[in-house]
Design a protein around this motif. Structure first.
Motif, PDB file in Angstrom:
ATOM      1  N   HIS A 131       0.847  -1.197   0.000  1.00 47.71           N
ATOM      2  CA  HIS A 131       0.000   0.000   0.000  1.00 47.71           C
ATOM      3  C   HIS A 131       0.880   1.244   0.000  1.00 47.71           C
ATOM      4  CE1 HIS A 131      -3.673  -2.315   1.146  1.00 47.71           C
ATOM      5  NE2 HIS A 131      -2.780  -3.099   1.744  1.00 47.71           N
ATOM      6  N   LEU A 132       0.430   2.284  -0.673  1.00 49.36           N
ATOM      7  CA  LEU A 132       1.188   3.543  -0.690  1.00 49.36           C
ATOM      8  C   LEU A 132       1.100   4.267   0.653  1.00 49.36           C
ATOM      9  CD1 LEU A 132       0.430   4.936  -4.262  1.00 49.36           C
ATOM     10  CD2 LEU A 132       2.629   4.130  -3.376  1.00 49.36           C
ATOM     11  N   ASN A 133      -0.025   4.105   1.342  1.00 48.19           N
ATOM     12  CA  ASN A 133      -0.208   4.731   2.645  1.00 48.19           C
ATOM     13  C   ASN A 133      -0.347   3.676   3.737  1.00 48.19           C
ATOM     14  OD1 ASN A 133      -0.384   7.506   1.610  1.00 48.19           O
ATOM     15  ND2 ASN A 133      -2.297   6.803   0.690  1.00 48.19           N
ATOM     16  N   GLU A 134      -0.042   4.074   4.950  1.00 51.07           N
ATOM     17  CA  GLU A 134      -0.089   3.126   6.062  1.00 51.07           C
ATOM     18  C   GLU A 134      -1.516   2.646   6.288  1.00 51.07           C
ATOM     19  OE1 GLU A 134       1.809   2.702  10.533  1.00 51.07           O
ATOM     20  OE2 GLU A 134       1.774   4.665   9.556  1.00 51.07           O
ATOM     21  N   VAL A 135      -1.659   1.338   6.475  1.00 53.94           N
ATOM     22  CA  VAL A 135      -2.955   0.741   6.807  1.00 53.94           C
ATOM     23  C   VAL A 135      -2.760  -0.070   8.087  1.00 53.94           C
ATOM     24  CG1 VAL A 135      -3.744   0.645   4.399  1.00 53.94           C
ATOM     25  CG2 VAL A 135      -2.524  -1.313   5.367  1.00 53.94           C
ATOM     26  N   PRO A 136      -3.849  -0.431   8.786  1.00 54.80           N
ATOM     27  CA  PRO A 136      -3.687  -1.192  10.030  1.00 54.80           C
ATOM     28  C   PRO A 136      -2.877  -2.482   9.815  1.00 54.80           C
ATOM     29  CG  PRO A 136      -5.935  -0.410   9.822  1.00 54.80           C
ATOM     30  CD  PRO A 136      -5.249  -0.073   8.533  1.00 54.80           C
TER      31      PRO A 136
END
Length: 230
Positions: A131-136
């Protein structure tokens, strides 16, 4: 140091000393025992040591790190507990330099780039997604690649790995639209005949855990048409 020793177990030993043994893993080898029940590389290496040095009883062998089953290249084992604890420390502190080669479909847009993603592992289907952005429950993953050769239908990349996440290279290259040849799990359209993928742990540099000398190990690529072209 990069001299290859083959033996009756068809093991390619590319470095060996009193504390470490490094082998060139083939497609399909599992590094450590798993639920498949297939004989792991660790057992093959133990047999090699027992046979070569005529060792009675149980042979100590520590697994320092792993490579995915369809991947080839450098795997380091420790022959002493001292080497194992110190190598574990080197790997966890990222005090090693890891270089991989990969053959991909779809030439990356940039001839060289740094890829930073957040990798989330899916335990159920044993895959990871970048993912490009942080996810849980995701972990930061970073690598740098450069194109080293353009083939007729594929592109060969050299990759410097900064972090060691689950399926990291496979997931990050798939995320930029350049899945690795043969890697069905990550979007390549067909499998390789041997069930492997064109991802090879090519080079490893580190400070020897006991002698403290600088070590660089290079693993020859598998003997196939694509790798020969690279």
């Amino acid at each position: 140091m990069e001299k290859i020793v083959s033996n009756k177990n068809n093991l390619q030993v590319i470095h060996e000393d009193n504390h470490l043994i490094v082998v060139n893993k083939r497609v399909g080898d599992i590094v450590q025992g798993d639920k498949t029940g297939d004989k792991p590389l660790s057992d093959v290496v133990k047999e090699y040591i027992k046979d070569k040095y005529n060792k009675p009883g149980e042979v100590f062998l520590g697994v320092v790190h792993r490579l995915d089953r369809p991947t080839t290249g450098i795997v380091v084992f420790a022959r002493t507990s001292k080497a194992l604890s110190r190598m574990n420390e080197l790997f966890s502190n990222r005090a090693t330099q890891k270089t991989y080669w990969a053959v991909v479909k779809n030439k990356p847009v940039k001839s060289q780039d740094k890829l930073v993603h957040y990798i989330k592992r899916n335990e159920k289907n044993n895959t990871s997604k970048a993912h490009l952005n942080e996810v849980p429950d995701s972990k930061l993953a970073s690598l740098e690649y450069k194109i080293i050769k353009e083939l007729t239908n594929y592109t060969a990349l050299e990759i410097e790995l900064h972090t060691g996440r689950h399926h990291q290279i496979r997931a990050q290259l798939a995320a930029i639209g350049s899945p690795i040849k043969g890697d069905l799990k990550y979007g390549f359209d067909r499998s390789n005949p041997d069930g492997g993928i064109h991802l090879h742990a090519r080079k490893l540099s580190f400070t020897h855990p006991v002698s403290k000398e600088a070590i660089t190990i290079i693993a020859p690529t598998p003997d196939d048409v694509i790798w020969k072209a690279v």
